[in-house]
Design a protein around this motif. Sequence first.
Motif, short mmCIF file in Angstrom:
data_model
loop_
_atom_site.label_atom_id
_atom_site.label_comp_id
_atom_site.label_asym_id
_atom_site.label_seq_id
_atom_site.Cartn_x
_atom_site.Cartn_y
_atom_site.Cartn_z
N GLU A 151 0.83 -1.21 0.00
CA GLU A 151 0.00 0.00 0.00
C GLU A 151 0.86 1.26 0.00
O GLU A 151 2.02 1.24 0.44
CB GLU A 151 -0.92 0.01 1.23
CG GLU A 151 -1.99 -1.07 1.19
CD GLU A 151 -3.02 -0.90 2.29
OE1 GLU A 151 -3.26 0.25 2.71
OE2 GLU A 151 -3.59 -1.92 2.71
N THR A 152 0.29 2.32 -0.50
CA THR A 152 1.00 3.60 -0.54
C THR A 152 0.12 4.70 0.05
O THR A 152 -1.08 4.53 0.23
CB THR A 152 1.40 3.98 -1.98
OG1 THR A 152 0.21 4.04 -2.76
CG2 THR A 152 2.39 3.00 -2.58
N LEU B 98 3.02 2.94 2.65
CA LEU B 98 2.35 3.06 3.95
C LEU B 98 2.59 1.76 4.70
O LEU B 98 2.14 0.70 4.27
CB LEU B 98 0.84 3.29 3.76
CG LEU B 98 0.02 3.24 5.06
CD1 LEU B 98 0.39 4.40 5.98
CD2 LEU B 98 -1.47 3.26 4.76
N ARG B 99 3.34 1.84 5.79
CA ARG B 99 3.67 0.63 6.56
C ARG B 99 3.45 0.92 8.04
O ARG B 99 4.40 1.20 8.77
CB ARG B 99 5.14 0.23 6.33
CG ARG B 99 5.52 -0.06 4.91
CD ARG B 99 4.93 -1.40 4.41
NE ARG B 99 5.39 -1.64 3.05
CZ ARG B 99 4.79 -1.16 1.97
NH1 ARG B 99 3.70 -0.43 2.10
NH2 ARG B 99 5.27 -1.42 0.77
N LEU C 201 12.34 -5.39 6.69
CA LEU C 201 11.71 -6.58 6.09
C LEU C 201 10.32 -6.27 5.57
O LEU C 201 9.85 -6.87 4.61
CB LEU C 201 11.65 -7.72 7.12
CG LEU C 201 13.00 -8.31 7.55
CD1 LEU C 201 12.79 -9.42 8.57
CD2 LEU C 201 13.78 -8.84 6.35
N VAL C 202 9.65 -5.33 6.22
CA VAL C 202 8.28 -5.00 5.77
C VAL C 202 8.22 -3.62 5.13
O VAL C 202 7.15 -3.12 4.82
CB VAL C 202 7.28 -5.08 6.95
CG1 VAL C 202 7.19 -6.50 7.48
CG2 VAL C 202 7.65 -4.11 8.06
N GLY C 203 9.38 -2.99 4.97
CA GLY C 203 9.41 -1.69 4.31
C GLY C 203 8.94 -0.55 5.16
O GLY C 203 8.48 0.49 4.65
N GLY D 261 3.98 5.66 8.89
CA GLY D 261 3.44 4.64 9.78
C GLY D 261 4.50 3.80 10.46
O GLY D 261 4.20 3.05 11.38
N GLY D 262 5.73 3.91 9.97
CA GLY D 262 6.76 2.99 10.42
C GLY D 262 7.71 3.55 11.46
O GLY D 262 7.30 4.27 12.37
#
Lengths: 534, 908
Positions: free
Chosen positions: B381-382, B392-393, B422-424, B430-431
């Motif tokens: 997702e972005t 978007l992570r 690993l999940v960007g 969001g990260g």
Amino acid sequence: MTRWSMVADLRRCVGCQTCTSACKHANATPPLVQWRRVLDIETGEYPDVQRTFVPVGCMHCADPPCMHVCPSTATRQRDDGIVTIDYDLCIGCAYCAVACPYQARYKVDLPRFAFGAKQMRHEAAREMPERLGVAQKCTFCSDRIDYGLENGLTPGVDSEATPACVNSCIADALHFGDADDPSSNVSTLLRENRHFRMHEELGTNPGFHYLWDGDRESLDTATGDAMAADDKTALRGNDTGAYMPGVIPWQQTHWDWRAAGNFIFGGTGSGLLAVLAATAWSGTSPPAWLGLLALAFIGAGLFLVWTEIGRMLRFLHVVLNPQTSWMTREAMIALLVFASGGVAFFNPSLGWMTVAGAFGLLFLYCQGRILHEAKGIPAWREPRIVTLIFGTGLAEGCGLLLMASAALSGTAAMPIAAALLLLIAYRAFAWRRYLRALLDTGAPARTLDILAGLRLWMAGLGAVAPAALILGGAFLPAFAPGLFALAGLTALAAGWLFKFTLVNAASLNQGFAIDHTPARGSGPTGVGVKPGWR
Amino acid sequence: MRKARTENTKDINSYCYQCVAGPDLMKIRVEDGVATEINPNFAAAEVHPAGGKVCVKAYGLIQKTYNPNRILTPMKRTNPKKGRHVDPGFVPISWDEALDTVAGEMRTAREKGVTDTSGYPRLAASFGGGGTPTAYMGTLPAFLGAWGPVDMSFGSGQGVKCYHSEHLYGELWHRAFTVAPDTPLCEYLVSFGANVEASGGVCGVKRHADARVRGMKRVQIEPHLSVTGACSAEWVPIRPKTDAAYMYVMLHEAARERLDIDYLKHRTSAPYLIAPNGYFLRDPETRKPLMWDSRGGGAVPFDCPDGDPMLDGAATASGIEVGPDDIVWKHDGVECRTAFQHLVEHVAPYTPEWAAEICDVPVDSPRRVATEFLDHARIGETIVIDGEVMPLRPVAVALGKTVNNGWGGYQCCWARTLMACLVGSLETPGGVLGTTVRLNRPAGDRWQSVKPGPDGFMEYPMNPTGKNSWVSRPPARSAHRTLVPLAANSAWSQALGPTHLAWMMQNENFDHMPDATPPDIWLVYRTNPVISFWDTDAVGEAVANFPFTVCFAYTNDETNHMADILLPDCTDLEGMQLIRIGGTKYIEQYWDYQGFALRNPASPPQGEAKDFTWIATQLAERVELLQEYNAMINRGAAGVGLSGDGYDFSLDETKAHDVETIWDASCRAASAELTDGAATDGLDYFQEHGFRVQDFSRRHWYLYPEIVRQGLRFEMPYQEQLLRIGKQLGERLHEQGIDWWDSQIAEYQPLPPWEDLPGLWETALEKKYNVSIDDYPFWLVTSRSMQYAWGGNVGIQMIKEVADNVAGHGGIIMNPAAARKLDLADGDLVEIKSPVNATQGKVVLRQGIRPDTLLMIGQFDHWATPLAKDFKVPSMNALMPMMLELTDATGSSADLVKVSARKLEGAA
């Protein structure tokens, strides 16, 4: 109508005490006086533990026990629901403080500074001598509200019209507004979230709501209160051993041994007055000085309690609230007791003695009601306290009369001994009913432990010993004077011990409770808890 | 302004920067010249992430100002002997005498040379509070800049009370001196002991409260239920110092499941080929690391614009491998696994079953948390932020103090950063975000600090480890440039070496290092290391041996008890200063604006207290450094450069300027800087408005757009650079005969393995103190208190009063089950004893703590500070050893020690 109300979102509160501090600034409260504070409540046992931060303070109840008991009408309620204190009227009796089930009221008798005797500049600038010796509590920052309304602002929305605690809250956990306005911020929050009010079972209708979840779908009632009544009555303490000072009920300190002295001497004196009247009706005429002794006892009790009030010179304000305050009523009845008792002393007719005895009974009843109306003290507010106080007062009075009569007339005191036998039986019955009721409704564990510790004394000293002594006197007339006197003394001592314990040891306050632990993010909600209760 | 109580009432604009999670903006109500109330600054509600509010600490400032225990005149020591039990015999002196005395010592030191025979600076300075004292010390930084070399390495808590490993590794991997989740967007946060509700400031508290109501799930993993744990969806009571094992299970689970393949291939070194000796396989010509192009079927440089890099597996390729000290191995047709393949094999043994026993948690816990983390990662997702399309992570891992300090800090920081990769979610909305830069340059802008390095990563200013470039003679007593390449060489670096080394060296010599010398002059401001460091008895003894100590003193305390001169400076409400606000700063202080705020005096100085800028100017004049001092101010040492394009408010360098003049020039320059020279409003403007800001695009919260723009990658997962510099550092140290840093050298591994960290602690204590660790059955940990942390407010009654509402401030938190075994009841007095020392306090029973763990909140144990010395509240600091064996390669250790508990007679 307007009902200014506070909403605390327990999902948000982090217990930082910023509101506590902001309140202290805004209201210049002295050290250890916290009109607003945040509790740190732990529930559950390791490893399943929850910790909830709960802002508390005056709940500005719609039906405020503090106002009803106030003898001076210093505590009032505005049309907008805010409960106020008139510092110029308040006598500092602290009855309101023991009537408040939220421990929201303070009384500071002497100037108190943060660093001992050294008053700081800002403390001098904000000194408020009018607050010394009187009750004080959260005002919902009514000065800000009034200023805001005068200037077209909306309390709870415009910061200048909003309580300092709400303004300061860094988690946006505190909200303020008009709960009677369906479009207000707080009404919206209450409509859209699950919430409860603390100690709602006490019927105070508090103006302080706690949000604990956001799921509107499963609300049980139209008011948004998700907890069924059965669940609430089931809310009890859990003794996990966790340290929670200021949460678990603690011994009230507003009324000390001097207040106990009023119940002890006043109860015995008024009981004696009533028993003397009954004796007169039976055809015997005890010495007149016993009537004076009864009045002296009542006077001593009132004197003791007078020394405890914060504003002694304002004591006459005690008579200003006969509408609802049993303290006012006690004071008024006391006047009648002294008047009729005085007349009866000088004119010891059956009529006047009856009048004096009747007012003695009323005085005794007032004492029971005074305790009963103290909604903040579970051991006092139990309805059966009234008959117990009434019964023990009569037993004490009768015991005192028996002591005097035995000394004066020996076996002739037999009828009084028989009356005492009946009265201690009645007291034992009332005591048992009272304890049973407390166990049924629940009470602070420490209160129950202390009262349980009294059971042996009440049974032994208060019932078995006087009964045995009376029977001994009946069967051993030669020893009757001594045995009867001893019976009267034990009956009296048991009553005094009970009342001293009740006022000074078993009078733990309500403490605090939550109906639910809140959802934190997507986490679960939890069951409520009433720490320190059994 | 709301209703005034008196006619002469005004609200003064100011800021609170008492803790690293600031600054925040506030107003001070002044009635008839007396400051009476702290209030939020709602005029800043739009620009400040927490709506212009300040936390509980700010409310202590009124009492702080009028505290009768303040030192209000300069004082000098009359007793030459120093020590805890020695009366210093302080007597009041005039400012002239005080300044002449200090300046005289300084001039003498300069005449001898600014460094001593060991090469260490003669002038040392210690400032506490994670750098926040600079927001109160006016132009002192300009004076220090004018002075020359200053030893800032006498720690006051750095390395153990801060997020030390995170500072260093964070800056290396993503310009993240501090790391925070992107809380406004985050949906799933795994927090290993990060106590954001206590230490994240008002921005952190507000954002996390919003996130909770929004539905974010935060799993708090820590041995005791902190305030943050309380506000989390789930509490996992993990065994102390085993966090890395839990995280490794998350890596193990993630590596087998859903990954952000595109992010790994193009924004990390996951596809780089690892040659047989453990270094990247490189192109012989350009020395660029090679990847295997699955599409073209050959090895290509990392910056090959086309192709599809192979992520896992191995390939046969040719190239060179560059080892330590430029050793080159040539390879022709060797099988090379990718970095990602190495990672997969590295984490393969770390199963939930393996970790459950180590961490003492249910097997299901780490597996489920990993799965939930991946479920929330929204890979693919972005989101568009200010016109920029970014991944978007909304998942993050946060680390707390003790988790990322000392041994295990490398593993935890690496695992956290890698999990994000690993999940960007590293540096994407969001990260996991870095929020401030302190070691890279420029410090004011994370994007500008991104400069391309040779291997496709961001360049990092490592301290050199080459044969000819290694700094063999430490320029400061913490030896940060000599021992810790990652500490870099910025103004902050000295405090990021092993600062306990500076203290330890005062009592023992380290082989083949310059002789340990005390500083000729030691300046102390807003810190109390005799309370706040480890092994506080040893620190106190060292301080007592310093020949000349100058403390900018608020009240008596345990450190200035040893001082020679006490100088009373203006406190927070009395002094004037302009500071930068907004942009991205510590913890969760990332704003949509940036600019400046003024600290405007709300109260006249009490007694003879002086504004810090006045003191600095006086010192500069008396030490004959006025011109250099003014030049430093002109260059920006007071927070803003006084000249720029189209404006010049530079001060006359030959004159001493008063406080208002200096800050008026700073205000004008600040106005000009923010408006490209259009506005030049000075002090009056800032006094009236309090602050001035310009927009700060939210895009700048994330490093990702700049990384993409420059075609760079995050240096994850394989730490080839660290492997090389570790080898080189080992060589250099051995060449000099130093072998006492060998265990630290061993930590430089490309993929850090799990080590028995609890066992490491236990073994080190047993060996050093010749004890049986079984006699010390409890782990003792600490936790921040929002009411006290960084505030220097332990002597303020109101803070004590309100802090006591939060459970545990008064004693030692213990689980009731553990207490029962020791026949302890709540409130009992106990002795807590470590192999180093013993302390005592009362037991506070709470269910929210592991039965094998004890907790002492904050740092107390005061014996000189008025009010606080009567608390009778213990601190773990006295029980903590300063030991090389417990020092990791970054020079940090952790707030952790094994202790016993014994009931003492008598009520607490």
